[in-house]
Design an enzyme around this catalytic site. Structure first.
Site, PDB file in Angstrom:
ATOM      1  N   GLU A 169      49.853  89.000 -15.654  1.00  0.00           N
ATOM      2  CA  GLU A 169      50.288  87.774 -15.414  1.00  0.00           C
ATOM      3  C   GLU A 169      50.628  87.029 -16.616  1.00  0.00           C
ATOM      4  O   GLU A 169      50.130  87.081 -17.935  1.00  0.00           O
ATOM      5  CB  GLU A 169      48.904  86.887 -14.906  1.00  0.00           C
ATOM      6  CG  GLU A 169      49.080  85.197 -14.888  1.00  0.00           C
ATOM      7  CD  GLU A 169      47.869  84.609 -14.197  1.00  0.00           C
ATOM      8  OE1 GLU A 169      47.016  85.308 -13.772  1.00  0.00           O
ATOM      9  OE2 GLU A 169      47.582  83.610 -14.505  1.00  0.00           O
ATOM     10  N   GLU A 174      51.187  75.553 -17.834  1.00  0.00           N
ATOM     11  CA  GLU A 174      50.214  74.919 -17.055  1.00  0.00           C
ATOM     12  C   GLU A 174      49.810  73.699 -17.923  1.00  0.00           C
ATOM     13  O   GLU A 174      49.614  73.642 -18.893  1.00  0.00           O
ATOM     14  CB  GLU A 174      49.001  76.004 -16.992  1.00  0.00           C
ATOM     15  CG  GLU A 174      49.231  77.250 -16.387  1.00  0.00           C
ATOM     16  CD  GLU A 174      47.770  77.872 -16.364  1.00  0.00           C
ATOM     17  OE1 GLU A 174      47.043  78.055 -15.488  1.00  0.00           O
ATOM     18  OE2 GLU A 174      47.637  78.665 -17.369  1.00  0.00           O
TER      19      GLU A 174
END
Length: 427
Positions: A169, A174
């Site tokens: 990932e 974010e």
């Protein structure tokens, strides 16, 4: 919205730092200490000179207000099962939660419904647009508020057949709403996932909220190395050395994800200060090749040759739908002139390299067909193996019977990194 694509901005020089960021499965999950950025530009300004690299794919989100994002590029993942992190939202495919705004943007909207529940959207390019390496960026205006969690991130193309975190990932951006001035970039892999994800944070140079205006969030990704940047300024680099004896799982194609979560273990939950609806507005998503590497699928017009030098050829120079694609001795004819497009297509005679019937099984023939925007006509270049991969099937272009000889027809087959799946693209 835009009539020409600019070359990507070069990364301005800046200090880099590797920190440990807490993270959970979908996506990464905790804040790291801020990394001050001396001389960083304000509010999305780009100050660096353009670098020489090719745009290989983009979605500019041009279209009528209220229309769906391009289904040839984006899937909707739906559900309200908490997403491994006790999140509150129900992801839907409704236009109320994801739609073009008519001004060249995709808008993902997190809403509180009349019954008190929350809805939002999660879009992925899985099996449609998948890339390994290059410069990947999105220009985004993020939402704000306690418990709001926007993200632009990636998972390995072999997920879920290879379970997380072994699939890998890459979190490009974010933000958690209680830290409006900070964004995070993280990787998760076997032995360094969840609370042990490896990453860093970037603090707005003026301490302002990232929700106030658009910013460009990007990675520069090459074999063994990933560098994160905001508005053209790098703030973190992670290499194979940083994962120690654990596997480095980032030398493979990944697909992209855009979503806005509500609540969860990292951001916490909405409170009386949180206002709804909240919107993440995405101006564009773009993928550029590595400088000079010919990666991706954007490579101009010319011949495509197999590893033994024979050419990819339209059989008999016929232009009808269903004409087989074969190998042939190179002869300079129009039947061997291919245009490798920024939209993921490979074209001859104005038609597309196509997996017959949209098939996904190994052995499905490859043909010429009228371009129609389907996954059967999408191809990505693996920068490591030089394979041409059809993300919809997860399989690679090769000659039937693995025979690299004049007149051999082509098919899709399990990707194995062998020489018969190696293709030299024009440009």
């Amino acid at each position: 919205m835009r009539t020409a694509f600019p070359p990507r901005p070069a990364l301005a020089s800046a200090a880099v730092s590797v920190l440990t960021a807490a993270a959970l499965l979908l996506p990464a999950t905790a804040s790291a200490a801020p990394v001050p950025e001396a001389g960083a530009p304000t509010d999305g300004a780009e100050t660096a000179q353009a670098a020489q690299s090719a745009l290989v794919w983009s979605d500019e989100f041009d279209g009528a207000a209220g229309s769906a994002p391009n289904p040839a590029h984006w899937n909707h993942e739906t559900g309200d099962h908490g997403w491994g992190n006790n999140e509150l939202q129900n992801y839907t495919d409704n236009r109320a939660n994801s739609a073009l705004d008519g001004n060249g943007n995709l808008v993902i909207t997190a809403r509180q419904e009349t019954n008190g529940t929350y809805t939002s959207a999660r879009l992925t390019t899985q099996n449609k647009i998948e890339h390994a390496y290059g410069h990947i960026e999105a220009r985004i205006k993020i939402p704000r508020g306690q418990g709001i969690w926007p993200a632009f991130w990636m998972l390995g193309s072999d997920f879920p057949n290879t379970p997380w975190p072994h699939s890998g990932e890459i979190d490009i951006m974010e933000n958690v709403g209680h830290e409006p001035h900070m964004v995070h970039g993280t990787v998760h892999g076997p032995g360094y996932s969840g609370a042990n994800g490896i990453g860093a944070s970037y603090t707005h140079p003026q301490g302002w909220s990232f929700a106030d205006t658009f910013h460009t969030f990007a990675i520069d990704w090459s074999p063994g190395s990933i560098t994160w940047s905001v508005d053209g300024h790098p703030y973190n680099t992670i290499t194979t050395n940083d994962v120690g004896t654990n596997p480095w799982v980032y030398d493979q194609p990944f697909f992209m994800i855009l979503n806005v979560a509500v609540g969860g273990q990292w951001p916490g939950y909405p409170d009386h200060t949180t206002q709804f609806p909240q919107q993440m507005t995405i101006d564009y998503v773009r993928v550029y090749s590595q400088d000079g590497d010919g990666g991706g699928t954007g490579g101009g017009t010319g011949t495509i040759t197999a590893s033994n030098g024979v050419c990819l050829d339209v059989a008999g120079a016929q232009t009808g739908d269903g004409t087989p694609i074969q190998l042939a001795n190179c002869n300079g004819s129009q039947a061997q002139q291919w245009t490798v497009g920024a939209d993921g297509t490979v074209r001859a005679f104005g038609k597309c390299l196509d997996v017959a019937g949209g098939g996904t099984a190994a052995g499905t023939p490859v043909q010429l067909w009228e371009c129609n925007g389907t996954g059967a006509q999408q191809w990505t270049r693996d920068g490591g193996t030089q394979a041409l991969r059809n993300p919809q099937s997860g399989r690679c272009l090769q000659p039937q019977g693995r025979a690299q000889s004049d007149g051999t027809r082509t098919e899709i087959a399990d990707c194995d990194g062998s020489a018969v799946q190696r293709w030299n693209l024009p440009g």
